[in-house]
Enzyme design. Sequence first.
Site, PDB file in Angstrom:
ATOM      1  N   SER A  30       0.483  -1.153   0.044  1.00  0.00           N
ATOM      2  CA  SER A  30      -0.014   0.050  -0.099  1.00  0.00           C
ATOM      3  C   SER A  30       0.882   1.246   0.037  1.00  0.00           C
ATOM      4  CB  SER A  30      -1.052   0.052   1.071  1.00  0.00           C
ATOM      5  OG  SER A  30      -0.155  -0.150   2.425  1.00  0.00           O
ATOM      6  N   GLY A  67      -2.008  -4.196   0.887  1.00  0.00           N
ATOM      7  CA  GLY A  67      -1.997  -5.275   1.672  1.00  0.00           C
ATOM      8  C   GLY A  67      -1.281  -6.613   1.272  1.00  0.00           C
ATOM      9  N   ASN A  96       3.578  -5.614   5.570  1.00  0.00           N
ATOM     10  CA  ASN A  96       2.457  -6.265   5.949  1.00  0.00           C
ATOM     11  C   ASN A  96       3.013  -7.601   6.725  1.00  0.00           C
ATOM     12  OD1 ASN A  96       0.120  -4.812   5.078  1.00  0.00           O
ATOM     13  ND2 ASN A  96       0.891  -5.099   3.052  1.00  0.00           N
ATOM     14  N   ASP A 177      -5.061   6.742   9.993  1.00  0.00           N
ATOM     15  CA  ASP A 177      -4.918   5.583  10.314  1.00  0.00           C
ATOM     16  C   ASP A 177      -3.431   5.524  11.251  1.00  0.00           C
ATOM     17  OD1 ASP A 177      -3.134   5.473   8.329  1.00  0.00           O
ATOM     18  OD2 ASP A 177      -4.403   4.093   7.144  1.00  0.00           O
ATOM     19  N   HIS A 180      -0.390   4.932   6.753  1.00  0.00           N
ATOM     20  CA  HIS A 180      -0.172   5.137   5.377  1.00  0.00           C
ATOM     21  C   HIS A 180       0.307   6.705   5.278  1.00  0.00           C
ATOM     22  CE1 HIS A 180      -2.905   1.761   5.020  1.00  0.00           C
ATOM     23  NE2 HIS A 180      -2.077   1.124   4.230  1.00  0.00           N
TER      24      HIS A 180
END
Length: 201
Positions: A30, A67, A96, A177, A180
């Site tokens: 991402s 992801g 991830n 969040d 990111h």
Amino acid sequence: MRMWWLSAGLALCCLAQSATAGTVLVVGDSISAGFGLDSRQGWVSLLQTRLKDEGFDDQVVNASISGDTSAGGQARLPALLAAHKPAVVVLELGGNDGLRGQPPQQLQQNLASMIESARQAGAKVLLLGMRLPPNYGVRYTTAFAQVYEQLAAEKQVPLVPFFLEGVGGVPALMQADGIHPAQGAQQRLLENAWPAIKPLL
């Protein structure tokens, strides 16, 4: 006659530049897919603009998927190499894996396999390193960071030790969040990667 030779020389130079132009393949998650952003705002799109501004004809292919893990990237890479025949492969994976608590040894094996596959296809490789938040524990975060350092040394590939340097942990440069990078961070990400990308072109 002099003008003819000059024109011919310029034409040959242009042909030579076009002949050496290649593809830069970015395989990431991402962070490189530009999660939460317009695709034109991400650092990979900015890389294409930088290449043009610097006089390079190379084309950038962004094969990043939000992801994705190192295992996913490893599974996707052979088809990407066959389709795009890149001159340079930029690997931005592992975040991830770490957030899911997967074994660092598994991450190292997957990235090592990707490096070898890219090289066998004739591409140069750049590794963009990641680090984890301290709440994952010193032992795990240290082992995770060492994966990139060990791979760079063993495989003799250039490494950006921490791709999110100057971005990670800076609230103003992160999305809500906290994971990111925001739009305002994309230029910094490009500046983190560009000094390592340019020599490979």
